[in-house]
Every structure is written in structure tokens, then in C-alpha cells.
Design an enzyme around this catalytic site. Structure first.
Site, PDB file in Angstrom:
ATOM      1  N   PRO A 155      43.408  32.752  35.879  1.00  0.00           N
ATOM      2  CG  PRO A 155      42.249  30.773  36.223  1.00  0.00           C
ATOM      3  CD  PRO A 155      42.424  31.598  35.239  1.00  0.00           C
TER       4      PRO A 155
ATOM      5  CG  ASP B 269      35.700  54.875  46.662  1.00  0.00           C
ATOM      6  OD1 ASP B 269      34.785  55.510  47.378  1.00  0.00           O
ATOM      7  OD2 ASP B 269      35.823  54.921  45.489  1.00  0.00           O
TER       8      ASP B 269
ATOM      9  CD  GLU C 129      40.245  22.133  30.971  1.00  0.00           C
ATOM     10  OE1 GLU C 129      41.374  22.627  31.401  1.00  0.00           O
ATOM     11  OE2 GLU C 129      39.135  22.189  31.541  1.00  0.00           O
TER      12      GLU C 129
ATOM     13  NE  ARG D 267      34.707  52.986  41.688  1.00  0.00           N
ATOM     14  CZ  ARG D 267      35.069  53.421  42.656  1.00  0.00           C
ATOM     15  NH1 ARG D 267      36.553  53.251  42.568  1.00  0.00           N
ATOM     16  NH2 ARG D 267      34.619  54.142  43.765  1.00  0.00           N
TER      17      ARG D 267
HETATM   18  N1  ADE Z   1      39.164  32.950  34.265  1.00  0.00           N
HETATM   19  C1  ADE Z   1      38.712  32.047  35.070  1.00  0.00           C
HETATM   20  N2  ADE Z   1      38.817  32.317  36.262  1.00  0.00           N
HETATM   21  C2  ADE Z   1      39.662  33.644  36.257  1.00  0.00           C
HETATM   22  C3  ADE Z   1      39.740  34.228  37.601  1.00  0.00           C
HETATM   23  N3  ADE Z   1      39.910  33.657  38.802  1.00  0.00           N
HETATM   24  N4  ADE Z   1      40.331  35.517  37.188  1.00  0.00           N
HETATM   25  C4  ADE Z   1      40.635  35.890  35.902  1.00  0.00           C
HETATM   26  N5  ADE Z   1      40.090  35.203  34.846  1.00  0.00           N
HETATM   27  C5  ADE Z   1      39.843  34.066  35.330  1.00  0.00           C
END
Ligand code: ADE
Length: 244
Positions: free
Chosen positions: A100, A180, A127, A165
Site C-alpha cells: 500500500p 478498452d 506487518e 492481457r
Molecule cells: N498489500 C496489502 N495491501 C495492498 C495494496 N493495497 N496494494 C498492494 N499490495 C498490498
């Protein structure tokens, strides 16, 4: 395109990717996928790959050594495949860490990644992963959105699917990638198929006209209308730059 994943749940990736269009592409040799289990590179008899964080706090952190071991294994497989296929390239291999904390994944990023013959995806759990190994091996940090998943496996599947793809031959003609949503910066127009009337709703007349120029104009108009309503940011961008 050869995909390599480093993960604690390789079956999760294999089961999903082996299905549908990507499964067909694997069977047809357009793609290859090696799912490497990080646990196989644990350096203790309990096969433990995580430990408490230095400095305290909740959760466990994946240790650097098994992750590095899995990475080295992927690198060896890549070197072997490059030799077998007579490719002399020394191009550094891209290692994508799903997190994230990464840049948000977009169609543009998929178009960039598909230019590489091999991609390694690193999927974390708990974590996170010891920062030192990330600093050493990761070339790209990618997030699939502003939310937290239990691990990187689903995220890597999203990225691999979007990249796969775009590999020539993965989609058949009738599944073409060109029209697309996002390929021209706009969301897609609506689609219709038989019957002509469903629950009293008729297919728009212009689509039955056989007049290709009018159909194209209608589709562009709908694309613009939908993009303006749902993604005003994309609409503004399109209007600023014009279509590619
Ligand atoms: N691992 C945990 N959450 C994630 C996300 N939103 N994007 C990529 N990898 C992740």
C-alpha cells in the site's frame, strides 16, 4: 512474458492465474509463471519466516533471509531460461513489491511493465518485510489502491492480469485490448447483444443501423458522457490533451 512470484501462499496465485484467459495463455506458452514459496528458504527447522519487530509493536515482520533466498532462486531460474533461449541480455530484472506504500497501479504502468521479458513479484504478509532486503532487491513499489489487503498475492494477481492481457497473442481478436476503457484515457461505452428487446428496453437504434461512422460517433459520445459523470478527473485530462 515470464512471471515469477515470491510469496507464502503460492497456491493462491497458481489457482487463480491458471484460470480463464491467463490459464489459456499459460497452456499455450504465451506466458510462464513460477510461484516460489518463501517458506522453502527458511533457515530454521520450524520453517519460520517471520519474527517480532525491533523496537516493539504489534504484528510480525517477514525476515530478510528467506525473502532474499527466494529472490536468488528466481534470479537463477531467469538466468537459466535466458541461457536456454539464447538471450544474451543482461538487462536488470524488475522486482515489483506489492505494498500500500507504493505508487498507485494504472494502465500506463501495465504498459510500461509489459515491455520486460521477466517480472518478479514480491508479496508480503503480516506487518511487512524487513526493510533491508527491500532496499536491496525491489525496483518498483506498487499499490492497487488505498486500502489494506491481508497480503500481496491478490494485488500481484491484479497487476499480472493487467500486464498479461497486453502480451501479444494472450487476447484473441474478439477480446481485443485496444478499445478498452483507459486505453485512450476514456471509460468504455455501453455494450449490447441479442435480444433486441430485454425487459421492454430496446437496443439503441443507431447500433442496428449498420452505419459504422455513426456507430463510432455514438460510442465516443457515450464514452465522453460516462467519463465526465463517473471520472471527471479523467475527462478533464482527456479534454486537455485530446485523444492519443
Ligand atoms: N498489500 C496489502 N495491501 C495492498 C495494496 N493495497 N496494494 C498492494 N499490495 C498490498
Amino acid at each position: 512474458m515470464n512471471f515469477y512470484t515470491l510469496s507464502l501462499f503460492p497456491d493462491m496465485i497458481a489457482n487463480c492465474f491458471n484460470t480463464s484467459i491467463t490459464g489459456r495463455a499459460l497452456a499455450g506458452g504465451k506466458l510462464t509463471l513460477e510461484n516460489i514459496n518463501i517458506r522453502d528458504f527458511a533457515n530454521n527447522k520450524h520453517m519460520k519466516v517471520d519474527d517480532y519487530p525491533y523496537g516493539g509493536g504489534a504484528g510480525l515482520v517477514m525476515q530478510a533471509e528467506p525473502v532474499y533466498g527466494a529472490y536468488e532462486h528466481a534470479r537463477n531460474l531467469i538466468t537459466k531460461r535466458r541461457k536456454e533461449t539464447g538471450r544474451k541480455t543482461t538487462t536488470p530484472v524488475r522486482v515489483v513489491y506489492m505494498t500500500p506504500r507504493g505508487e498507485t497501479f494504472t494502465q500506463r504502468k501495465a504498459e510500461e511493465l509489459v515491455r520486460h521479458r521477466e517480472l518478479i513479484f514480491l508479496c508480503g504478509h503480516y506487518e511487512g518485510i524487513d526493510e533491508r532486503v527491500l532496499e536491496e532487491i525491489v525496483t518498483d513499489n506498487i499499490s492497487i489502491g488505498d486500502y489494506i489487503l491481508t497480503g500481496g498475492e491478490l494485488a500481484s494477481l491484479v497487476v499480472m492480469d493487467a500486464v498479461a492481457r497486453l502480451v501479444p497473442g494472450v487476447l484473441h481478436n474478439d477480446e481485443s485490448a485496444v478499445t478498452d476503457s483507459f486505453s485512450d484515457g476514456l471509460l468504455e461505452y455501453p455494450h449490447y447483444t441479442r435480444p433486441e428487446v430485454f425487459h421492454g428496453k430496446r437496443v439503441p437504434e443507431v447500433l442496428l443501423s449498420g452505419h459504422h461512422a455513426k456507430v463510432d460517433a455514438w460510442r465516443l459520445e457515450k464514452s465522453l458522457e460516462i467519463t465526465k459523470r463517473i471520472r471527471p478527473d479523467l475527462y478533464e485530462e482527456y479534454m486537455r490533451k485530446g485523444s492519443k
